[in-house]
Structure formats: structure tokens, C-alpha cells
Design an enzyme around this catalytic site. Structure first.
Site, PDB file in Angstrom:
ATOM      1  N   LYS A  92       7.508  55.850  39.543  1.00 12.80           N
ATOM      2  CA  LYS A  92       7.008  55.166  40.738  1.00 12.80           C
ATOM      3  C   LYS A  92       5.525  54.811  40.629  1.00 12.80           C
ATOM      4  CE  LYS A  92      10.367  56.426  44.252  1.00 12.80           C
ATOM      5  NZ  LYS A  92      10.684  57.370  45.327  1.00 12.80           N
TER       6      LYS A  92
ATOM      7  N   LYS B  31      19.808  52.801  36.377  1.00 12.25           N
ATOM      8  CA  LYS B  31      20.625  53.013  37.586  1.00 12.25           C
ATOM      9  C   LYS B  31      20.498  51.805  38.517  1.00 12.25           C
ATOM     10  CE  LYS B  31      17.163  55.110  40.569  1.00 12.25           C
ATOM     11  NZ  LYS B  31      16.776  55.998  41.610  1.00 12.25           N
TER      12      LYS B  31
ATOM     13  N   LYS C 154      17.605  50.031  44.861  1.00 12.86           N
ATOM     14  CA  LYS C 154      17.184  49.108  45.931  1.00 12.86           C
ATOM     15  C   LYS C 154      15.976  48.289  45.501  1.00 12.86           C
ATOM     16  CE  LYS C 154      18.316  51.873  50.029  1.00 12.86           C
ATOM     17  NZ  LYS C 154      17.746  52.884  50.929  1.00 12.86           N
TER      18      LYS C 154
HETATM   19  N1  LIG Z   1      22.577  54.136  41.316  1.00 11.14           N
HETATM   20  C1  LIG Z   1      22.940  55.228  41.994  1.00 11.14           C
HETATM   21  N2  LIG Z   1      24.079  55.889  41.660  1.00 11.14           N
HETATM   22  C2  LIG Z   1      24.475  56.987  42.356  1.00 11.14           C
HETATM   23  N3  LIG Z   1      23.784  57.496  43.422  1.00 11.14           N
HETATM   24  C3  LIG Z   1      22.653  56.864  43.785  1.00 11.14           C
HETATM   25  C4  LIG Z   1      22.168  55.715  43.097  1.00 11.14           C
HETATM   26  N4  LIG Z   1      21.022  55.313  43.697  1.00 11.14           N
HETATM   27  C5  LIG Z   1      20.791  56.178  44.707  1.00 11.14           C
HETATM   28  N5  LIG Z   1      21.771  57.103  44.765  1.00 11.14           N
HETATM   29  C6  LIG Z   1      21.885  58.215  45.728  1.00 11.14           C
HETATM   30  O1  LIG Z   1      21.863  57.685  47.057  1.00 11.14           O
HETATM   31  C7  LIG Z   1      21.265  58.654  47.947  1.00 11.14           C
HETATM   32  C8  LIG Z   1      20.180  58.009  48.796  1.00 11.14           C
HETATM   33  O2  LIG Z   1      19.192  57.427  47.955  1.00 11.14           O
HETATM   34  P1  LIG Z   1      17.656  57.448  48.307  1.00 11.14           P
HETATM   35  O3  LIG Z   1      16.946  56.784  47.177  1.00 11.14           O
HETATM   36  O4  LIG Z   1      17.433  56.926  49.676  1.00 11.14           O
HETATM   37  O5  LIG Z   1      17.357  59.015  48.264  1.00 11.14           O
HETATM   38  C9  LIG Z   1      16.093  59.514  48.220  1.00 11.14           C
HETATM   39  O6  LIG Z   1      15.090  58.850  48.115  1.00 11.14           O
HETATM   40  C10 LIG Z   1      16.023  61.001  48.481  1.00 11.14           C
HETATM   41  N6  LIG Z   1      14.764  61.494  47.984  1.00 11.14           N
HETATM   42  C11 LIG Z   1      16.207  61.182  49.977  1.00 11.14           C
HETATM   43  C12 LIG Z   1      16.049  62.585  50.474  1.00 11.14           C
HETATM   44  C13 LIG Z   1      15.003  63.069  51.190  1.00 11.14           C
HETATM   45  N7  LIG Z   1      15.239  64.353  51.505  1.00 11.14           N
HETATM   46  C14 LIG Z   1      16.423  64.736  50.994  1.00 11.14           C
HETATM   47  C15 LIG Z   1      17.097  65.942  51.022  1.00 11.14           C
HETATM   48  C16 LIG Z   1      18.324  66.031  50.376  1.00 11.14           C
HETATM   49  C17 LIG Z   1      18.879  64.947  49.705  1.00 11.14           C
HETATM   50  C18 LIG Z   1      18.222  63.722  49.664  1.00 11.14           C
HETATM   51  C19 LIG Z   1      16.995  63.627  50.298  1.00 11.14           C
HETATM   52  C20 LIG Z   1      20.704  59.772  47.049  1.00 11.14           C
HETATM   53  O7  LIG Z   1      21.596  60.869  47.056  1.00 11.14           O
HETATM   54  C21 LIG Z   1      20.661  59.130  45.687  1.00 11.14           C
HETATM   55  O8  LIG Z   1      20.767  60.069  44.632  1.00 11.14           O
END
Ligand SMILES: Nc1ncnc2c1ncn2[C@@H]1O[C@H](COP(=O)(O)OC(=O)[C@@H](N)Cc2c[nH]c3ccccc23)[C@@H](O)[C@H]1O
Length: 360
Positions: free
Chosen positions: A145, A226, A229
Site C-alpha cells: 500500500k 488477487k 477493488k
Molecule cells: N481476491 C480475493 N479473493 C478472496 N477473498 C478476497 C479477495 N479480495 C478480498 N477478499 C476478502 O474480502 C473481505 C473484505 O475485503 P476488505 O479488503 O474490505 O477487507 C479488509 O480490508 C479487512 N482488513 C477488513 C477488516 C477490518 N477488520 C477486520 C476484522 C476481521 C476481518 C476483516 C477485517 C476480506 O475477508 C478479504 O480477505
């Protein structure tokens, strides 16, 4: 009250067993018999196939199996990079609509807005004081990032995984359904739980990741990366609300290789294997059945079959999103009620932590 609600959370374990768990999860001894599920998603941007297959779909199933399940729209995390305030407000409501449309049921799980529960930032500060700087500087996501940020990124971006640890530990969560990109953050959460317990006495369960078979949905344009977004190539990412035409165009342009046959060999043929995996997941089929349906087709024709399966899967969700977005006050109410429930659980835990740490 918190402990009483948490004790109710048991239910059957078959789904959790059915999901593939990461190696770190399997090795973590779990003394706590009560299952408490927590996960989060950033409100910025419409969720894509990776978010849906890697996380949201599992969230929906887990709420059927466990009494205490919390899902948070993590707006505090989203401001670690610059956001437009008006757009962020709208995105929080849009994400609420998307999650409800995907099947998150506020009667079965607690759906809430992270910033409405100030205990998240309070616990985050306490945990921040337990982490050494290099531990955060070595995390892959931080390195990736900051490469995209001017002036090296904010302190919030660096401490982002500690806030994530606070999210999870605040509810003394035992299971965290996430995609593979969060596994390194989960290792930090596990270490922090152990370290806290060592210093202050056994308090937090060491939470386990739950990874689905679609733990890493790949970019359609670069199957070594991967799906994300923030991918600047708009063709790389299929969003839940994309039109059928956009979905067809994105799959048509998906990167495969020079072999026209459809096979599933993730290590050797990442592009076409990603398509097969997506096809199987959205159609609810085993990979072998997806391959059988693609037998005799060349990859160009198979891409259209996969696009159609995705269109079919997202069509009812898209319709429901449109309906839900028309009722802003309903969406606000869902978050308000969910946030009050989350706060009721978070407050006593945070109070106990403060006492353990030595605050009067
Ligand atoms: N290409 C992909 N293939 C499979 N899974 C994927 C892919 N892209 C995203 N994900 C999963 O989607 C969830 C949400 O993504 P975020 O980027 O918002 O997810 C995030 O930015 C986290 N830091 C949000 C968060 C904040 N606090 C938490 C506590 C527990 C679990 C998660 C969180 C996630 O599970 C992410 O692994």
C-alpha cells in the site's frame, strides 16, 4: 449481558469443519468451546467476486450455524487512505444494502458500523502499545500500500492491522472468515492475543481464520495477482453490480494462455483455472462438474459460459440492492440497531481490559 449472549453462541459445527482452514488455524489450540464469529469489510467501493466468494458467501452461511456472529462495515479502516466525506457516507449505506442483499440477516447476525462503537479505537490503542514498529513495517499489505501512497502513507495505514486485531478481540471472537490476503494480519491478531494473555492472564481466545476454497480469487487480467477493488485495470475486477454487458466484456478479455482446452491446473494454467474455480463456485458445482460442462469448448466459448453463470448468480442480488437503496432510513436503522447491539457486547469487554491493564 455480554457473556450471557456469548454463551448462547454454540450451534452445529459442520460448516466450519467443511471449510478449509489455514495451517495456522489448524495448529492453534482452541480451549474455548463457544464459537464467536467476527468479520469486517471496508465500505469503499462495490464488493467484487473475490469479496463475495472469499468472504461474504461464507458470512451468510456462518450466521445460520452460530448464535453470536458479528459483521462490521469498517469505516475507521477506510480513512487510512483519503476519502471524500459525502461519498464515504453514501458508501457505508451502499455496503449495508449490498450485504443485506447478499443474505446477511440482521436477525441472525449483528451487522454494524465500526465507528459507532468507540471501544474499537480504545482497545486498538492498548494493543498499539504492545506492538513493535518493525512488526508492522514488515507486513505485505503495508509494503504494497505505501508503494501507492504519496509521502509514504499515514500512521493510520501502518497501524491498520492493530485496529483489525481490536475489532476481533473486542468480541473475544474465536473464528474469523476472511480471504487469504488477511492471513498475515490474522497472525498478528493471534500473536497479540497470546501476548496479552501472557502479560495479563488468560483473557482472549486465540482466533482462527476460516478460509473458503475461494480464498484467493485472481484478477481476470493478471492471474498471478488477487482480484482487488483498487486495481487500476477496470477489466480485472467483476463487481456485484456490474451490468451483464460489463460482465461479458470482462470475461471475454480475461487473460488465459495459448492452449484452447479447458482444464483445471492452478499451478500451470492459472488463468483458465481461475475461470473454472469461479464457474464452480458461482454455480455451486464441484470443479469436476464445471470441467464436464466446459468439455469440448475452447476457452473463448467457456468464458461466455462462466460470464453467464456469474450474471445469473448476481442478478437477484442486484435487484435486491436496487430495492434496498431506495429506503435510506431502513438502512440507517439496520446499522443503528446493529451498532447498539455490538456496543452492548463491546463495552464490558473493554472495561475488563482496562482494568487488567491497570486503569482505575
Ligand atoms: N481476491 C480475493 N479473493 C478472496 N477473498 C478476497 C479477495 N479480495 C478480498 N477478499 C476478502 O474480502 C473481505 C473484505 O475485503 P476488505 O479488503 O474490505 O477487507 C479488509 O480490508 C479487512 N482488513 C477488513 C477488516 C477490518 N477488520 C477486520 C476484522 C476481521 C476481518 C476483516 C477485517 C476480506 O475477508 C478479504 O480477505
Amino acid at each position: 449481558m455480554a457473556m450471557r449472549s456469548m454463551r448462547k453462541a454454540c450451534g452445529c459445527r459442520s460448516f466450519i469443519r467443511a471449510l478449509h482452514k489455514g495451517p495456522e488455524a489448524a495448529q492453534t489450540p482452541q480451549k474455548d468451546a463457544v464459537k464467536r464469529v467476527f468479520s469486517g469489510i471496508q465500505p469503499t467501493g462495490i464488493p467484487h467476486l473475490g469479496n463475495y466468494l472469499g468472504a461474504i458467501e461464507a458470512w451468510v452461511r456462518l450466521q445460520e450455524e452460530h448464535g453470536l456472529v458479528l459483521y462490521s462495515i469498517v469505516d475507521l479502516h477506510s480513512i487510512t487512505v483519503a476519502q471524500d466525506p459525502a461519498l464515504l457516507q453514501q458508501s457505508i449505506l451502499d455496503m449495508t444494502a449490498v450485504l443485506l442483499a447478499c443474505g446477511i440477516n440482521p436477525e441472525k447476525s449483528i451487522l454494524f458500523q465500526q465507528s459507532q462503537v468507540p471501544e474499537h479505537t480504545q482497545l486498538s490503542w492498548i494493543l498499539t502499545c504492545m506492538v513493535r514498529l518493525p512488526r508492522l513495517q514488515h507486513l505485505h499489505q503495508w509494503k504494497a500500500k505505501i508503494a501507492t501512497q504519496k509521502h509514504g502513507g499515514t500512521v493510520g495505514l501502518l497501524t491498520y492491522p492493530v485496529l483489525q486485531a481490536a475489532d476481533i478481540l473486542l468480541y473475544r471472537s474465536t473464528h474469523v472468515p476472511v480471504g487469504e490476503d488477511q492471513v498475515q494480519h490474522m497472525e498478528l491478531v493471534q500473536d497479540l492475543a497470546r501476548e496479552f494473555n501472557k502479560k495479563y492472564g488468560e483473557f482472549f481466545p486465540v482466533p482462527r481464520s476460516i478460509l473458503t476454497s475461494m480464498k484467493k480469487v485472481k484478477s481476470l487480467r493478471d492471474p498471478s495477482a488477487k482480484m482487488s477493488k483498487s486495481d487500476p485495470d477496470k477489466l480485472a475486477t467483476v463487481r456485484i453490480t456490474d451490468s451483464p454487458e460489463e460482465i461479458v466484456q470482462k470475461f471475454r478479455k480475461a487473460m488465459t494462455d495459448f492452449t484452447s482446452e479447458v482444464t483445471y491446473e492452478p499451478a500451470r494454467r492459472a488463468g483458465v483455472s481461475n475461470l473454472v474455480a469461479i464457474h464452480a463456485a458461482v454455480a455451486g458445482l464441484p470443479v469436476e462438474e464445471a470441467l464436464r460442462l466446459g468439455a469440448g469448448m475452447d476457452t473463448a466459448r467457456y468464458k461466455l459460459l462462466v460470464a453467464d453463470a456469474v450474471i445469473q448468480r448476481f442478478a437477484p442480488i442486484k435487484r435486491e440492492i436496487e430495492k434496498l437503496k431506495m429506503d435510506r432510513s431502513h438502512l440507517e436503522k439496520v446499522l443503528q440497531v446493529g451498532s447498539a447491539k455490538a456496543k452492548e457486547l463491546a463495552h464490558p469487554v473493554c472495561q475488563e481490559v482496562k482494568k487488567l491493564v491497570g486503569f482505575l
